[in-house]
Design an enzyme around this catalytic site. Structure first.
Site, short mmCIF file in Angstrom:
data_model
loop_
_atom_site.label_atom_id
_atom_site.label_comp_id
_atom_site.label_asym_id
_atom_site.label_seq_id
_atom_site.Cartn_x
_atom_site.Cartn_y
_atom_site.Cartn_z
N CYS A 5 19.78 -21.14 -11.02
CA CYS A 5 19.95 -22.57 -11.37
C CYS A 5 21.42 -22.93 -11.47
O CYS A 5 21.83 -24.03 -11.06
CB CYS A 5 19.22 -22.90 -12.66
SG CYS A 5 17.42 -22.87 -12.47
N GLU A 60 15.86 -27.17 -14.16
CA GLU A 60 17.05 -27.60 -13.42
C GLU A 60 16.73 -27.79 -11.93
O GLU A 60 17.22 -28.72 -11.29
CB GLU A 60 18.19 -26.58 -13.56
CG GLU A 60 18.59 -26.29 -14.98
CD GLU A 60 17.89 -25.08 -15.58
OE1 GLU A 60 18.54 -24.35 -16.35
OE2 GLU A 60 16.69 -24.86 -15.29
N HIS A 86 12.04 -23.88 -12.15
CA HIS A 86 12.82 -24.13 -13.37
C HIS A 86 13.11 -25.62 -13.51
O HIS A 86 13.16 -26.38 -12.54
CB HIS A 86 14.12 -23.34 -13.32
CG HIS A 86 13.90 -21.87 -13.44
ND1 HIS A 86 14.92 -20.98 -13.70
CD2 HIS A 86 12.78 -21.10 -13.34
CE1 HIS A 86 14.44 -19.75 -13.75
NE2 HIS A 86 13.15 -19.80 -13.53
N CYS A 104 19.94 -20.11 -15.75
CA CYS A 104 19.96 -18.76 -15.18
C CYS A 104 20.92 -18.77 -13.99
O CYS A 104 21.44 -19.82 -13.60
CB CYS A 104 18.55 -18.35 -14.74
SG CYS A 104 17.94 -19.25 -13.28
#
Length: 176
Positions: free
Chosen positions: A122, A95, A93, A119
């Site tokens: 993260c 992040e 991801h 999410c």
């Protein structure tokens, strides 16, 4: 052009940094969603990242999405009900990439601008990263309640830019 006219067309800092996050997201090759993130301290840009497969590994466009299904029990109208979630596990991801490629000292007291609400995974990582604020644009309802509660517990400012309009050049276009 006078100063008042310039200030009238000049973007505020939130818009400026979210525009950058969206432009960074155009590097993603994910067919499901392009996500970009930027790390900012004060008004200084310290890092950028987007979602994608690890360097040197086939991405979702080349090898297909690697979808994993999860079942989570959620309280709905006083009853626990199973909720099915699908997530691609091929990509890192945005992040996570941002945290991998920035220094802890740069993150202390900083703000993360991210195109999408983080999410759960993260959010956990960001909560432990030293950032004091997370600003996002698009919601992620699958994990929203848990993420909001975590941010409240950690005292991290968590803001949605509801009225933000992404730059036209950042519209998701999947290329091969």
């Amino acid at each position: 052009m006078n100063i008042e006219t310039i200030d009238a067309v000049r973007k505020d800092w939130d818009t400026y940094f979210m525009d950058i996050a969206y432009m960074v997201s155009t590097r993603s090759r994910c067919p499901r969603r392009h996500v970009g993130a930027v790390l900012v301290q004060g008004k200084k840009l310290l890092g950028t990242a987007y979602n994608g497969a690890p360097t040197g590994v086939q991405d979702c466009l080349e090898a297909g999405c690697m979808i994993a299904e999860e079942i989570e029990m959620k309280l709905i109208d006083g009853k626990e009900q199973p909720i099915k979630k699908q997530r691609c596990i091929r990509t890192i991801h945005a992040e996570q990439n941002l945290l991998l490629f920035t220094d802890r000292t740069d993150r202390e007291g900083s703000t993360v601008y991210v195109t999408d609400q983080p999410c759960w995974t993260c959010a956990n990582m960001l909560a432990n990263s030293g950032v004091i604020e997370i600003v996002y644009h698009r919601s992620y309802p699958k994990d929203s309640d848990k993420v909001v509660n975590l941010m409240v517990q950690k005292g991290i400012i968590f803001r949605c830019l509801n009225h933000f309009e992404p730059p036209a050049q950042a519209h998701m276009v999947v290329t091969s």
